[in-house]
Scaffold this motif. Structure first.
Motif, short mmCIF file in Angstrom:
data_model
loop_
_atom_site.label_atom_id
_atom_site.label_comp_id
_atom_site.label_asym_id
_atom_site.label_seq_id
_atom_site.Cartn_x
_atom_site.Cartn_y
_atom_site.Cartn_z
N VAL A 46 7.35 -2.21 -0.66
CA VAL A 46 8.54 -2.32 0.19
C VAL A 46 8.16 -2.46 1.67
N MET A 47 7.10 -1.77 2.10
CA MET A 47 6.77 -1.81 3.53
C MET A 47 6.29 -3.19 3.96
N ILE A 48 5.33 -3.74 3.24
CA ILE A 48 4.76 -5.01 3.70
C ILE A 48 5.71 -6.19 3.45
N ASP A 60 -11.57 13.66 -3.80
CA ASP A 60 -10.71 12.52 -4.11
C ASP A 60 -9.27 13.05 -3.99
N VAL A 61 -8.34 12.19 -3.63
CA VAL A 61 -6.95 12.64 -3.46
C VAL A 61 -6.01 11.63 -4.10
N ARG A 62 -4.97 12.14 -4.77
CA ARG A 62 -3.91 11.29 -5.32
C ARG A 62 -2.56 11.77 -4.79
N ILE A 63 -1.75 10.82 -4.36
CA ILE A 63 -0.40 11.14 -3.87
C ILE A 63 0.61 10.52 -4.83
N ARG A 64 1.62 11.30 -5.15
CA ARG A 64 2.67 10.84 -6.06
C ARG A 64 3.48 9.73 -5.40
N TRP A 65 3.98 8.80 -6.20
CA TRP A 65 4.79 7.70 -5.66
C TRP A 65 6.20 8.18 -5.31
N VAL A 66 6.55 8.02 -4.06
CA VAL A 66 7.93 8.21 -3.59
C VAL A 66 8.15 7.06 -2.61
N PRO A 67 9.10 6.17 -2.87
CA PRO A 67 9.25 5.00 -1.98
C PRO A 67 9.94 5.35 -0.66
N THR A 68 9.59 4.63 0.39
CA THR A 68 10.31 4.75 1.67
C THR A 68 11.53 3.83 1.62
N PRO A 69 12.74 4.34 1.97
CA PRO A 69 13.91 3.45 1.97
C PRO A 69 13.70 2.29 2.96
N ILE A 124 -2.45 -1.90 -0.81
CA ILE A 124 -3.50 -1.40 -1.72
C ILE A 124 -2.96 -0.17 -2.43
N ASP A 125 -3.10 -0.14 -3.76
CA ASP A 125 -2.63 1.03 -4.52
C ASP A 125 -3.57 1.26 -5.70
N ILE A 126 -3.69 2.52 -6.09
CA ILE A 126 -4.60 2.88 -7.19
C ILE A 126 -3.92 2.78 -8.55
N ASP A 127 -2.59 2.77 -8.56
CA ASP A 127 -1.85 2.83 -9.81
C ASP A 127 -1.53 1.40 -10.30
N CYS A 130 -0.71 -3.69 6.99
CA CYS A 130 -1.28 -3.14 5.76
C CYS A 130 -0.60 -1.82 5.41
N ASP A 131 -0.40 -1.58 4.12
CA ASP A 131 0.12 -0.30 3.64
C ASP A 131 -0.90 0.27 2.66
N LEU A 132 -1.52 1.39 3.02
CA LEU A 132 -2.48 2.06 2.12
C LEU A 132 -1.68 2.97 1.19
N GLY A 133 -1.71 2.68 -0.10
CA GLY A 133 -0.84 3.36 -1.06
C GLY A 133 0.51 2.67 -0.97
N CYS A 134 0.53 1.38 -1.36
CA CYS A 134 1.69 0.52 -1.04
C CYS A 134 2.85 0.69 -2.01
N GLU A 194 -5.76 -3.66 -6.07
CA GLU A 194 -5.80 -2.38 -6.78
C GLU A 194 -7.07 -1.64 -6.37
N GLY A 195 -6.96 -0.39 -5.95
CA GLY A 195 -8.17 0.35 -5.58
C GLY A 195 -7.84 1.69 -4.95
N ASN A 196 -8.92 2.46 -4.75
CA ASN A 196 -8.79 3.79 -4.15
C ASN A 196 -8.96 3.66 -2.64
N ILE A 197 -7.94 4.04 -1.89
CA ILE A 197 -7.99 3.86 -0.44
C ILE A 197 -9.04 4.77 0.22
N LEU A 198 -9.52 5.78 -0.51
CA LEU A 198 -10.58 6.63 0.06
C LEU A 198 -11.96 5.99 -0.11
N LEU A 209 1.93 3.85 6.80
CA LEU A 209 1.51 4.88 5.84
C LEU A 209 2.66 5.78 5.43
N TYR A 210 2.67 6.14 4.16
CA TYR A 210 3.51 7.25 3.70
C TYR A 210 2.70 7.96 2.63
N LEU A 211 1.90 8.93 3.04
CA LEU A 211 0.96 9.56 2.12
C LEU A 211 1.11 11.08 2.15
#
Ligand SMILES: C[S@@+](CC[C@H](N)C(=O)[O-])C[C@H]1O[C@@H](n2cnc3c(N)ncnc32)[C@H](O)[C@@H]1O
Length: 300
Positions: free
Chosen positions: A166-168, A129-138, A183-186, A158-162, A210-214, A229-231
């Motif tokens: 901001v992206m969509i 399982d993998v978790r990526i910290r939130w950092v927004p794309t400008p 889709i975001d897990i948080d 679609c943005d996985l880990g949205c 809300e969900g796990n993209i994996l 994507l920004y993962l």
């Protein structure tokens, strides 16, 4: 082994993990045999990746252990001869300051055994399982990504880990995409994303899940023809088989910074943001020929 029996010695083992975490080799040897009975301890050696941002956290049956380093050794309390004991070993591996890889194995052993649990590499049969910290794309960089992927009015983006979406929202509101799916897990990000969709006045064209993209299936992405994507490299390589399987030919994947293992981007550009930082962006197009089950083994 009955679950009652397992629970009974779990408490003892939990204590032992804590004690042995900092014990000497002699302490470990003394702990191995109980002279009054024919019970014997087992030794669990755990191997972890060497180069990490910080030492991996290891839990055995949910109990946080104390040792550090790439090779760790744990000794159980004396165990009944002949019985099979089943243990869950979980490591949280942090290769960098934004990625947590949660790697789990179940091990079976008997009294007196010495076993090695190798957590150095991913095993495609027991998914990490993998978790990526939130950092927004400008937002200005999102627009550059949209230009690179040629987003237009026919697109479902679609943005996985949205994150905050901001992206969509930018794709729909400023590039005319017909729908955005995030889709975001948080749960915190999910409610921010929903709120932002409302305040931007396009909530009817934005779907936040809300969900796990994996854990996604092909049907979850049935309408999508642009993926933003920004993962991270570790996450992208694990998503790649699902993306290859789920996405229709012609779908563009555009990624802020991170690559897709050995799947070469069609184009990579570096742009300067309004904040004066440089951003690297990659784009791929699904051709239909990717779906050959090929899997990159280089990223662990
Ligand atoms: C680097 S941020 C990118 C946010 C957004 N895409 C952007 O570019 O502004 C990564 C996002 O992925 C989410 N995330 C991390 N691991 C995830 C997982 N396994 N499943 C779903 N979302 C996840 C995080 O909560 C975070 O919001």
């Amino acid at each position: 082994m009955s679950s009652t029996h397992l629970r009974a010695w779990l408490a003892a083992f939990a204590m032992l993990i804590g004690l042995i975490g900092s014990a000497s080799a002699q302490d470990k040897a003394d702990a191995k045999a109980d002279p009054k009975t024919d019970k014997k301890a087992a030794t669990i050696k755990i191997l972890l990746p060497e180069t990490l941002y910080k030492p991996a956290e290891v839990r055995i049956e949910g109990v946080l252990t104390k040792q550090s380093g790439a090779e760790r050794s744990f000794v159980t309390p004396p165990l009944d001869a002949g019985k099979v004991y089943i243990y869950k070993v979980e490591a949280v591996i942090e290769p960098n300051n934004y990625t947590k890889i949660i790697r789990t194995r179940e091990v079976n052993f008997k009294a007196g055994e010495e076993l090695t649990v190798d957590l150095r590499k991913k095993d495609d049969k027991i998914a990490d399982d993998v978790r990526i910290r939130w950092v927004p794309t400008p937002k200005d960089i999102v627009k550059k990504m949209g230009e690179l992927a040629k987003i237009g009015k026919e697109d479902v983006v679609c943005d996985l880990g949205c994150g905050d979406a901001v992206m969509i929202i930018t794709a729909v509101k400023e590039m005319g995409a017909k729908k955005g799916i995030g889709i975001d897990i948080d749960p915190k990000r999910v409610s921010e994303a929903k709120e932002n969709a409302k305040t931007s006045g396009i909530a009817d064209k934005i779907e936040i899940r809300e969900g796990n993209i994996l854990k996604l299936d092909a049907k979850d992405l049935a309408d999508v023809n642009v993926m933003m994507l920004y993962l991270g490299d570790e996450m992208n390589i694990r998503l790649r088989p699902m993306l290859w399987n789920a996405l229709k030919p012609g779908t563009r994947i555009v990624s802020h910074r991170f690559i897709m293992g050995d799947w070469k981007p069609e184009k990579t550009i570096t742009v300067k943001g309004e904040d004066n930082d440089e951003y690297t962006l990659h784009v791929w197009t699904i051709t239909g020929k990717e779906k050959d089950g090929k899997f990159d083994k280089k990223v662990d």
